[in-house]
Design an enzyme around this catalytic site. Structure first.
Site, PDB file in Angstrom:
ATOM      1  N   ASN A  72       0.874  -1.180   0.000  1.00 15.03           N
ATOM      2  CA  ASN A  72       0.000   0.000   0.000  1.00 15.03           C
ATOM      3  C   ASN A  72       0.908   1.226   0.000  1.00 15.03           C
ATOM      4  O   ASN A  72       1.514   1.556   1.019  1.00 15.03           O
ATOM      5  CB  ASN A  72      -0.877  -0.035   1.256  1.00 15.03           C
ATOM      6  CG  ASN A  72      -1.671   1.235   1.434  1.00 15.03           C
ATOM      7  OD1 ASN A  72      -1.793   2.055   0.513  1.00 15.03           O
ATOM      8  ND2 ASN A  72      -2.220   1.421   2.633  1.00 15.03           N
ATOM      9  N   TRP A  73       1.004   1.871  -1.165  1.00 11.03           N
ATOM     10  CA  TRP A  73       1.932   3.010  -1.280  1.00 11.03           C
ATOM     11  C   TRP A  73       1.358   4.264  -0.617  1.00 11.03           C
ATOM     12  O   TRP A  73       2.055   5.272  -0.501  1.00 11.03           O
ATOM     13  CB  TRP A  73       2.244   3.288  -2.751  1.00 11.03           C
ATOM     14  CG  TRP A  73       2.988   2.184  -3.451  1.00 11.03           C
ATOM     15  CD1 TRP A  73       3.342   0.958  -2.935  1.00 11.03           C
ATOM     16  CD2 TRP A  73       3.493   2.205  -4.797  1.00 11.03           C
ATOM     17  NE1 TRP A  73       4.020   0.222  -3.879  1.00 11.03           N
ATOM     18  CE2 TRP A  73       4.130   0.949  -5.033  1.00 11.03           C
ATOM     19  CE3 TRP A  73       3.461   3.145  -5.827  1.00 11.03           C
ATOM     20  CZ2 TRP A  73       4.721   0.641  -6.257  1.00 11.03           C
ATOM     21  CZ3 TRP A  73       4.056   2.828  -7.039  1.00 11.03           C
ATOM     22  CH2 TRP A  73       4.686   1.597  -7.253  1.00 11.03           C
ATOM     23  N   LYS A  74       0.103   4.234  -0.234  1.00 10.14           N
ATOM     24  CA  LYS A  74      -0.568   5.407   0.363  1.00 10.14           C
ATOM     25  C   LYS A  74      -0.365   6.633  -0.545  1.00 10.14           C
ATOM     26  O   LYS A  74      -0.288   6.494  -1.754  1.00 10.14           O
ATOM     27  CB  LYS A  74      -0.070   5.662   1.787  1.00 10.14           C
ATOM     28  CG  LYS A  74      -0.060   4.396   2.637  1.00 10.14           C
ATOM     29  CD  LYS A  74       0.100   4.707   4.090  1.00 10.14           C
ATOM     30  CE  LYS A  74       0.318   3.407   4.855  1.00 10.14           C
ATOM     31  NZ  LYS A  74       0.117   3.533   6.276  1.00 10.14           N
ATOM     32  N   HIS A  99      -9.427   0.704   4.962  1.00  6.89           N
ATOM     33  CA  HIS A  99      -8.127   0.945   5.597  1.00  6.89           C
ATOM     34  C   HIS A  99      -8.324   1.875   6.795  1.00  6.89           C
ATOM     35  O   HIS A  99      -9.163   2.779   6.767  1.00  6.89           O
ATOM     36  CB  HIS A  99      -7.149   1.560   4.589  1.00  6.89           C
ATOM     37  CG  HIS A  99      -5.752   1.592   5.117  1.00  6.89           C
ATOM     38  ND1 HIS A  99      -5.306   2.593   5.940  1.00  6.89           N
ATOM     39  CD2 HIS A  99      -4.713   0.735   4.963  1.00  6.89           C
ATOM     40  CE1 HIS A  99      -4.041   2.343   6.272  1.00  6.89           C
ATOM     41  NE2 HIS A  99      -3.657   1.222   5.680  1.00  6.89           N
ATOM     42  N   GLU A 126      -6.767   4.352   7.821  1.00  5.30           N
ATOM     43  CA  GLU A 126      -6.656   5.793   7.544  1.00  5.30           C
ATOM     44  C   GLU A 126      -7.945   6.324   6.934  1.00  5.30           C
ATOM     45  O   GLU A 126      -8.324   7.475   7.159  1.00  5.30           O
ATOM     46  CB  GLU A 126      -5.428   6.050   6.655  1.00  5.30           C
ATOM     47  CG  GLU A 126      -4.143   5.917   7.475  1.00  5.30           C
ATOM     48  CD  GLU A 126      -2.971   5.320   6.738  1.00  5.30           C
ATOM     49  OE1 GLU A 126      -2.938   5.388   5.501  1.00  5.30           O
ATOM     50  OE2 GLU A 126      -2.073   4.775   7.415  1.00  5.30           O
ATOM     51  N   GLY A 154       2.339   2.118  10.661  1.00  8.65           N
ATOM     52  CA  GLY A 154       3.221   3.280  10.497  1.00  8.65           C
ATOM     53  C   GLY A 154       3.875   3.728  11.775  1.00  8.65           C
ATOM     54  O   GLY A 154       4.420   4.829  11.855  1.00  8.65           O
ATOM     55  N   GLY A 193       2.856  -1.153   4.269  1.00  7.31           N
ATOM     56  CA  GLY A 193       2.842   0.266   3.934  1.00  7.31           C
ATOM     57  C   GLY A 193       4.252   0.764   3.661  1.00  7.31           C
ATOM     58  O   GLY A 193       4.792   0.620   2.570  1.00  7.31           O
ATOM     59  N   GLY A 194       4.871   1.332   4.687  1.00  3.83           N
ATOM     60  CA  GLY A 194       6.175   1.972   4.529  1.00  3.83           C
ATOM     61  C   GLY A 194       7.219   1.121   3.808  1.00  3.83           C
ATOM     62  O   GLY A 194       7.937   1.607   2.933  1.00  3.83           O
TER      63      GLY A 194
HETATM   64  C1  PEP Z   1      -0.691  -0.027   5.859  1.00  4.04           C
HETATM   65  O1  PEP Z   1      -0.698   1.110   5.426  1.00  4.04           O
HETATM   66  O2  PEP Z   1      -1.595  -0.801   5.525  1.00  4.04           O
HETATM   67  C2  PEP Z   1       0.387  -0.437   6.750  1.00  4.04           C
HETATM   68  C3  PEP Z   1       0.337  -1.608   7.332  1.00  4.04           C
HETATM   69  O3  PEP Z   1       1.425   0.462   6.944  1.00  4.04           O
HETATM   70  P1  PEP Z   1       2.864   0.165   7.624  1.00  4.04           P
HETATM   71  O4  PEP Z   1       3.380  -1.128   7.022  1.00  4.04           O
HETATM   72  O5  PEP Z   1       3.701   1.337   7.264  1.00  4.04           O
HETATM   73  O6  PEP Z   1       2.634   0.015   9.087  1.00  4.04           O
END
Ligand code: PEP
Length: 256
Positions: free
Chosen positions: A9-11, A96, A98, A174, A235-236
């Site tokens: 997930n590049w957000k 998600h 967010e 995150g 994510g990251g």
């Molecule tokens: C996500 O955005 O779904 C996520 C799990 O982020 P991260 O891996 O950065 O915690």
């Protein structure tokens, strides 16, 4: 036997240049390897087509991070399922944390989107997960039950073939704090039981449940090695080939 799904997930990150370079690096990482795992990347809307063109030829699926439930019309700023299909999207992330907590999406909205996406032919990655205060108040399972029931309302057992669940404890997203393998496994086992109770044991056995929350190369193998963890939503660490590549490879190793 469930196949691992390693999803990124590049957000709201990357540019056309860096996103295409990342897609190209990932394509190089997987090309010609006939991987025993599925790989999905979810860039921002504007880069979906370019990423699809670059990563798609190497067998990487491309998904969106959101969609709207109406087919077309006066919905300024929204993107329909057909539009995503039109540019070659395979999947969409819905629910998600967010979007739940920053954009204030409720289960009813997530459910409408889930049904529209499935009916339009997209695979849905439905995210569920508790806040830290909910975990500390021993409400994790109740929160998961409510989000599962809300998000999957009126979704049939047959339609569940196009649904992947992502367990993402909000306190681990995150933050660098990862759920321990035991905490992840406990939540995943609970979600699988929920699926068996709500649907059938077949649906429970076939549905992939991903873990998300600060997954990185150093912890991927242990998390993916849990019995009920069928992949990762990252994510990251999905923003560089150096991090996402080894997470894919952890799934490959465990599939051997
Ligand atoms: C996500 O955005 O779904 C996520 C799990 O982020 P991260 O891996 O950065 O915690």
């Amino acid at each position: 036997m469930r196949r691992y799904l390693i999803a990124g997930n590049w957000k709201m990150n990357t540019s056309l240049e860096t996103g295409t370079a990342l897609a190209s690096g990932l394509a190089d990482h997987v090309r010609g390897r006939d991987l025993p795992v599925d790989v999905l990347v979810c860039p921002p809307f504007p880069y979906l087509a370019a990423v699809k063109a670059t990563a798609g030829e190497a067998g990487i699926s491309v998904g969106a991070q959101n969609c709207y439930f109406e087919a077309s019309g006066a919905f300024t700023g929204e993107v329909s399922v057909d539009m995503l299909k039109d540019i070659g999207c395979d999947s969409v992330i819905l629910g998600h944390s967010e979007r739940r907590h920053v954009l204030k999406e409720c289960d009813d909205m997530i459910n409408k989107k889930t049904k529209a996406a499935i009916e339009g032919g997209l695979q849905v990655v439905l995210c569920v997960g508790e806040l830290l205060e909910e975990r500390e108040a021993d409400k994790t399972e109740a929160v998961l039950d409510e989000q599962m029931a809300g998000g999957l309302k009126d979704v049939s057992a047959e339609q569940m073939a196009n649904v992947v669940i992502a367990y993402e404890p909000v306190w681990a997203i995150g933050t660098g704090k990862t759920a321990s393998p035991e905490q992840a496994e406990q939540a995943h086992a609970h979600l699988r039981k929920w699926l068996a109770d709500r649907y059938t044991s077949e649906v429970a056995e076939q549905t992939r449940i991903l873990y998300g929350g600060s997954v990185k190369p150093a912890n991927a193998k242990e998390l993916l090695g849990q019995q009920n963890v069928d992949g990762a939503l990252v994510g990251g660490a999905s923003l560089t080939v150096d991090n996402f590549g080894p997470i894919i490879d952890a799934g490959v190793e465990l599939s051997a």
